[in-house]
Design a protein around this motif. Structure first.
Motif, PDB file in Angstrom:
ATOM      1  N   VAL A  79      56.384  17.042  34.687  1.00 35.71           N
ATOM      2  CA  VAL A  79      56.907  18.083  33.809  1.00 35.71           C
ATOM      3  C   VAL A  79      55.818  18.562  32.850  1.00 35.71           C
ATOM      4  O   VAL A  79      55.663  19.773  32.603  1.00 35.71           O
ATOM      5  CB  VAL A  79      58.121  17.561  33.011  1.00 35.71           C
ATOM      6  N   ILE A  80      55.056  17.609  32.312  1.00 33.63           N
ATOM      7  CA  ILE A  80      53.979  17.956  31.391  1.00 33.63           C
ATOM      8  C   ILE A  80      52.889  18.753  32.111  1.00 33.63           C
ATOM      9  O   ILE A  80      52.352  19.735  31.580  1.00 33.63           O
ATOM     10  CB  ILE A  80      53.395  16.680  30.756  1.00 33.63           C
ATOM     11  N   HIS A  81      52.568  18.346  33.342  1.00 37.91           N
ATOM     12  CA  HIS A  81      51.572  19.080  34.119  1.00 37.91           C
ATOM     13  C   HIS A  81      52.036  20.510  34.368  1.00 37.91           C
ATOM     14  O   HIS A  81      51.243  21.463  34.243  1.00 37.91           O
ATOM     15  CB  HIS A  81      51.307  18.369  35.449  1.00 37.91           C
ATOM     16  N   ALA A  82      53.296  20.673  34.700  1.00 44.19           N
ATOM     17  CA  ALA A  82      53.836  22.018  34.935  1.00 44.19           C
ATOM     18  C   ALA A  82      53.746  22.867  33.667  1.00 44.19           C
ATOM     19  O   ALA A  82      53.451  24.071  33.728  1.00 44.19           O
ATOM     20  CB  ALA A  82      55.277  21.924  35.415  1.00 44.19           C
ATOM     21  N   LEU A  83      54.006  22.253  32.512  1.00 43.33           N
ATOM     22  CA  LEU A  83      53.909  22.974  31.249  1.00 43.33           C
ATOM     23  C   LEU A  83      52.464  23.390  30.983  1.00 43.33           C
ATOM     24  O   LEU A  83      52.204  24.526  30.567  1.00 43.33           O
ATOM     25  CB  LEU A  83      54.436  22.099  30.109  1.00 43.33           C
ATOM     26  N   ASP A  84      51.509  22.472  31.224  1.00 40.06           N
ATOM     27  CA  ASP A  84      50.105  22.816  31.042  1.00 40.06           C
ATOM     28  C   ASP A  84      49.693  23.964  31.959  1.00 40.06           C
ATOM     29  O   ASP A  84      48.964  24.878  31.544  1.00 40.06           O
ATOM     30  CB  ASP A  84      49.213  21.597  31.302  1.00 40.06           C
ATOM     31  N   VAL A  85      50.148  23.942  33.201  1.00 38.26           N
ATOM     32  CA  VAL A  85      49.832  25.023  34.137  1.00 38.26           C
ATOM     33  C   VAL A  85      50.409  26.343  33.627  1.00 38.26           C
ATOM     34  O   VAL A  85      49.735  27.383  33.624  1.00 38.26           O
ATOM     35  CB  VAL A  85      50.376  24.709  35.546  1.00 38.26           C
ATOM     36  N   PHE A  86      51.640  26.307  33.155  1.00 34.41           N
ATOM     37  CA  PHE A  86      52.301  27.506  32.628  1.00 34.41           C
ATOM     38  C   PHE A  86      51.546  28.076  31.424  1.00 34.41           C
ATOM     39  O   PHE A  86      51.401  29.297  31.284  1.00 34.41           O
ATOM     40  CB  PHE A  86      53.741  27.168  32.242  1.00 34.41           C
ATOM     41  N   LEU A  87      51.052  27.183  30.566  1.00 38.59           N
ATOM     42  CA  LEU A  87      50.363  27.611  29.349  1.00 38.59           C
ATOM     43  C   LEU A  87      48.889  27.929  29.573  1.00 38.59           C
ATOM     44  O   LEU A  87      48.225  28.448  28.669  1.00 38.59           O
ATOM     45  CB  LEU A  87      50.481  26.513  28.280  1.00 38.59           C
ATOM     46  N   GLY A  88      48.377  27.615  30.754  1.00 34.33           N
ATOM     47  CA  GLY A  88      46.967  27.866  31.032  1.00 34.33           C
ATOM     48  C   GLY A  88      46.047  26.788  30.521  1.00 34.33           C
ATOM     49  O   GLY A  88      44.837  27.000  30.393  1.00 34.33           O
ATOM     50  N   ASN A  89      46.590  25.612  30.241  1.00 33.26           N
ATOM     51  CA  ASN A  89      45.768  24.501  29.770  1.00 33.26           C
ATOM     52  C   ASN A  89      45.078  23.818  30.949  1.00 33.26           C
ATOM     53  O   ASN A  89      45.669  23.673  32.022  1.00 33.26           O
ATOM     54  CB  ASN A  89      46.620  23.468  29.026  1.00 33.26           C
ATOM     55  N   VAL A  90      43.852  23.372  30.733  1.00 22.18           N
ATOM     56  CA  VAL A  90      43.105  22.718  31.803  1.00 22.18           C
ATOM     57  C   VAL A  90      43.135  21.201  31.683  1.00 22.18           C
ATOM     58  O   VAL A  90      42.652  20.492  32.557  1.00 22.18           O
ATOM     59  CB  VAL A  90      41.629  23.189  31.814  1.00 22.18           C
ATOM     60  N   GLU A  91      43.693  20.697  30.570  1.00 21.89           N
ATOM     61  CA  GLU A  91      43.723  19.249  30.368  1.00 21.89           C
ATOM     62  C   GLU A  91      44.583  18.575  31.434  1.00 21.89           C
ATOM     63  O   GLU A  91      45.605  19.120  31.874  1.00 21.89           O
ATOM     64  CB  GLU A  91      44.284  18.905  28.987  1.00 21.89           C
ATOM     65  N   GLY A  92      44.156  17.385  31.824  1.00 20.00           N
ATOM     66  CA  GLY A  92      44.910  16.614  32.788  1.00 20.00           C
ATOM     67  C   GLY A  92      45.305  15.270  32.217  1.00 20.00           C
ATOM     68  O   GLY A  92      45.128  15.020  31.021  1.00 20.00           O
TER      69      GLY A  92
END
Length: 331
Positions: A244-257
């Motif tokens: 879920v967190i990864h999907a949120l980062d993808v949605f927001l354009g964040n590159v952090e993993g």
């Protein structure tokens, strides 16, 4: 020359270096349940013989466990317990009144606002505020300001806010801090908003009180990620939320993993550095800073979103927070 720390530095390492800064100090720390970062911080600091450790938490039984551990290892260190429920403004006022009534504790040298929550299902506080923001920001905002007179009595007072790289998940939602009463709620965006608030709180304190003969130093720390009980309420734990967190980062354009977990001792090193390091003294450019790995975070190479470093946003949050707690604090 200032010592260079890194991700392998432990709280005990930093305590050895700044023991003279800890000795004789009065330190109030919130959120000190056994196994957590707050407990790792106070248990490490106790080795340098502070004058008094005030341990605050919602569960006095858990706070007492940590206090007992300190007393067993360092019987000469004075410890005092304080019941504090940050989700209730009435309880925060009651706890602050208790501290203010302690005539034998005329000052507080360091306040570490370590307590916090993450990944909560939607709920609202007694002030009508989304609970993550209420506990992580609004309660500490009120508690800190109510204790300000005792902080400013100290020679070199410091306030430490517990931040997180998770601030990347949301700025302050100025028009809708409570997610349309839960209708648009996302637990990780709520956490992100609250961690942004912690960064802005440190900035606001530095701007309002960072000048004068007894200037207040305020910092926000990203400790890193440790396997504590902070995710105990989440079915499957924090790991179950990673997709879920990864999907949120993808949605927001964040590159952090995903990042590796570290021990509480490693994570609490940043607490000790922010609370006591003389490297942060006398440098106005550092006051209000966001710290990671025992250094001021680099906005280019570290995760530091601009919404967490804006003095304009900090002033706006201060005004909103005063409105929400129903009290103004003019300095």
């Amino acid at each position: 020359m200032a010592r260079v720390y890194d991700s392998e530095t432990t709280a005990s390492d930093v305590v050895q270096d700044v023991a003279d800064q800890i000795n004789g100090k009065v330190v109030l720390t919130t959120g000190v349940s056994p196994g957590g970062l707050g407990a790792a911080f106070v248990e490490s600091v106790a080795a340098a013989q502070p004058a008094l450790l005030i341990l605050a938490g919602r569960s006095l039984a858990k706070v007492r466990e940590t206090a007992d551990n300190i007393t067993t290892q360092h019987p000469n260190v004075k410890v005092r317990l304080l019941e504090l429920d940050l989700g209730s403004l009435a309880a925060v006022r009651q706890a602050a009144e208790a501290v203010l009534s302690w005539d034998d504790v005329p000052k507080i040298d360091v306040l570490v606002n370590n307590a916090g929550v993450m990944g909560l299902e939607y709920a609202r506080s007694d002030a009508g505020v989304e609970m993550t923001l209420a506990i992580n920001h609004l309660g500490p905002f009120l508690f800190t300001n109510l204790l300000m007179n005792k902080l400013l009595t100290a020679d070199k007072p410091r306030v430490v806010m517990l931040g997180s790289e998770g601030h990347r998940w949301n700025p302050i939602r100025w028009g809708d801090i409570s997610f349309r009463d839960g209708a648009s709620y996302n637990k990780w965006q709520a956490y992100g908003q609250s961690k942004t608030a912690n960064m802005l709180m440190a900035l606001a304190l530095a701007e309002k009180l960072g000048y004068g003969p007894k200037k207040l130093l305020a910092f926000c720390v990203h400790p890193g990620f440790a396997p504590t009980h902070l995710d105990a309420h989440i079915a499957g734990g924090f790991a179950s939320e990673l997709p879920v967190i990864h999907a949120l980062d993808v949605f927001l354009g964040n590159v952090e993993g995903p990042v590796p977990f570290r021990s509480p001792q490693h994570c609490a090193a940043n607490h000790v550095f922010a609370a006591f390091s003389p490297d942060l003294d006398g440098k106005q450019t550092h006051n209000g800073a966001y710290l990671t790995d025992c250094r001021v975070a680099n906005p280019v190479t570290d995760t530091v979103k601009p919404w967490g470093t804006s003095t304009a946003e900090a002033r706006r949050l201060w005004d909103l927070s005063e409105k929400l707690v129903g009290q103004k604090f003019v300095y």
